[in-house]
Write a protein that holds these residues in place. Structure first.
Motif, PDB file in Angstrom:
ATOM      1  N   PHE A   1      38.668  32.166  44.797  1.00 56.62           N
ATOM      2  CA  PHE A   1      38.541  32.651  43.432  1.00 56.62           C
ATOM      3  C   PHE A   1      37.816  33.986  43.418  1.00 56.62           C
ATOM      4  O   PHE A   1      37.069  34.292  42.501  1.00 56.62           O
ATOM      5  CB  PHE A   1      37.781  31.642  42.567  1.00 56.62           C
ATOM      6  CG  PHE A   1      38.534  30.369  42.348  1.00 56.62           C
ATOM      7  CD1 PHE A   1      39.285  30.200  41.206  1.00 56.62           C
ATOM      8  CD2 PHE A   1      38.493  29.361  43.290  1.00 56.62           C
ATOM      9  CE1 PHE A   1      39.975  29.021  41.000  1.00 56.62           C
ATOM     10  CE2 PHE A   1      39.192  28.184  43.092  1.00 56.62           C
ATOM     11  CZ  PHE A   1      39.929  28.011  41.945  1.00 56.62           C
ATOM     12  N   GLY A   2      38.011  34.723  44.479  1.00 59.15           N
ATOM     13  CA  GLY A   2      37.279  35.967  44.644  1.00 59.15           C
ATOM     14  C   GLY A   2      37.568  36.959  43.540  1.00 59.15           C
ATOM     15  O   GLY A   2      38.608  36.901  42.898  1.00 59.15           O
ATOM     16  N   PRO A   3      36.627  37.857  43.306  1.00 56.42           N
ATOM     17  CA  PRO A   3      36.836  38.912  42.322  1.00 56.42           C
ATOM     18  C   PRO A   3      37.964  39.835  42.768  1.00 56.42           C
ATOM     19  O   PRO A   3      38.016  40.236  43.929  1.00 56.42           O
ATOM     20  CB  PRO A   3      35.491  39.645  42.299  1.00 56.42           C
ATOM     21  CG  PRO A   3      34.845  39.308  43.603  1.00 56.42           C
ATOM     22  CD  PRO A   3      35.327  37.943  43.966  1.00 56.42           C
ATOM     23  N   ASP A   4      38.857  40.157  41.857  1.00 55.67           N
ATOM     24  CA  ASP A   4      39.947  41.074  42.168  1.00 55.67           C
ATOM     25  C   ASP A   4      39.458  42.499  41.965  1.00 55.67           C
ATOM     26  O   ASP A   4      39.096  42.888  40.854  1.00 55.67           O
ATOM     27  CB  ASP A   4      41.149  40.802  41.259  1.00 55.67           C
ATOM     28  CG  ASP A   4      41.601  39.356  41.374  1.00 55.67           C
ATOM     29  OD1 ASP A   4      41.536  38.808  42.491  1.00 55.67           O
ATOM     30  OD2 ASP A   4      42.013  38.782  40.349  1.00 55.67           O
ATOM     31  N   VAL A   5      39.438  43.256  43.044  1.00 55.60           N
ATOM     32  CA  VAL A   5      38.928  44.621  42.984  1.00 55.60           C
ATOM     33  C   VAL A   5      40.087  45.610  42.922  1.00 55.60           C
ATOM     34  O   VAL A   5      41.050  45.495  43.684  1.00 55.60           O
ATOM     35  CB  VAL A   5      38.051  44.930  44.211  1.00 55.60           C
ATOM     36  CG1 VAL A   5      37.607  46.383  44.199  1.00 55.60           C
ATOM     37  CG2 VAL A   5      36.857  43.997  44.249  1.00 55.60           C
TER      38      VAL A   5
END
Lengths: 176, 176
Positions: free
Chosen positions: B69-73
């Motif tokens: 669920f990592g931050p989308d950069v």
DNA sequence: GGTGAAAGGTCATTAAG
DNA sequence: CTTAATGACCTTTCACC
């Protein structure tokens, strides 16, 4: 003096909105490693106040650096083991690309770019098998305006998509 | 009888681990649309019990369908406005690719694939400007074993990377 | 800093394959 | 009989004011 041009009108980037510092980078890295962490836990691990973390996060989202926290889905885990890059020539049509709109209707088409070079479009597609890839390509060829396609199959992915090294690298370049 | 081959040994996919049903698809779609939703909120919107949502989420993660669920950069928001696809021929070396390892050391290289066709590798790179892209490509060329590169610049991205249509499509194909 | 509200875990019960 | 969903309970933790 920083590394900016002395002639700022030669530098098209928005000067104050593109910058992240080391804390931002560490925060992104932390959230990437353990996305379920709350703000409080992040502040503990980073050694800063909780309000700081919250403010940084809000700023990153507001600036568009962090576009979301959506779940990352693996097409391979859904049975789509085949990845291919399909380049294509299209009939050049004025106005906003109706070809891209049609391609967007195909679920197996994961992204579409307009490109330089001999071809006009590059898209990433997935399929369940090589035979299934043929079916997907047939759908692409059937799109009105598509003249010719060329497919390249990705056999292996030694470096999966990642942005973390880039994020970690930005602060090292100083204020831009 | 389902749509599987009558000769299961001809079907290499793991039969029971690749399946998601409609509820899974709706859950992923919901979390993609509003990633900050909690499990409880999800259960309300989906009309199922909280434990069910929790179990489904755990199962999706355990099966590798949801990898994080990592931050989308957004590289563009960091000032990396130029995206390019670089294909390259390399000196074929036995064993696990040292070329890919070296490429992985370059932050601007976002992903690397081994591919079919005339070239050996395809990688996605980003850069701040076209001039900056030259710097990145120089780094790639400097990697030992890289013989020749060919760069294609992505001018526009009418369809950004997405998997949601694919996810929504899977349950419609029935049990695999 | 305090407080209301979820997350996360376990359990027994029930339903469905 | 196996698998999954449900509602209830509990404790810890976090988000918000």
């Amino acid at each position: 003096m920083n590394n900016l041009s002395s002639f700022p009108w030669q530098n098209p980037v928005n000067l104050y909105s593109m910058t992240i510092d080391d804390l931002d980078a560490r925060l992104i890295a932390l959230l990437t490693a353990e996305p379920r962490l709350g703000v409080l836990e992040c502040s503990r691990r980073l050694g800063v106040a909780r309000g700081t973390v919250q403010a940084r996060l809000d700023r990153l989202v507001a600036r568009g650096v962090v576009t979301g926290f959506g779940p990352d889905v693996s097409p391979a885990a859904l049975g789509y083991d085949v990845t291919a890059f399909v380049t294509m020539e299209i009939r050049q049509i004025a106005g906003h690309d109706p070809v891209a709109d049609r391609l967007a209707r195909i679920p197996e088409v994961l992204e579409v770019h307009t490109i330089t070079g001999d071809s006009d479009l590059l898209c990433r597609v997935v399929a369940r098998t090589n035979a299934d890839l043929q079916r997907v390509i047939d759908q692409i060829v059937d799109v009105h305006g598509v003249l010719r396609t060329n497919s390249i199959i990705a056999l292996d992915t030694p470096v999966p998509y990642r942005v973390l090294p880039l994020v970690a690298d930005v602060p090292r370049h100083g204020v831009r």
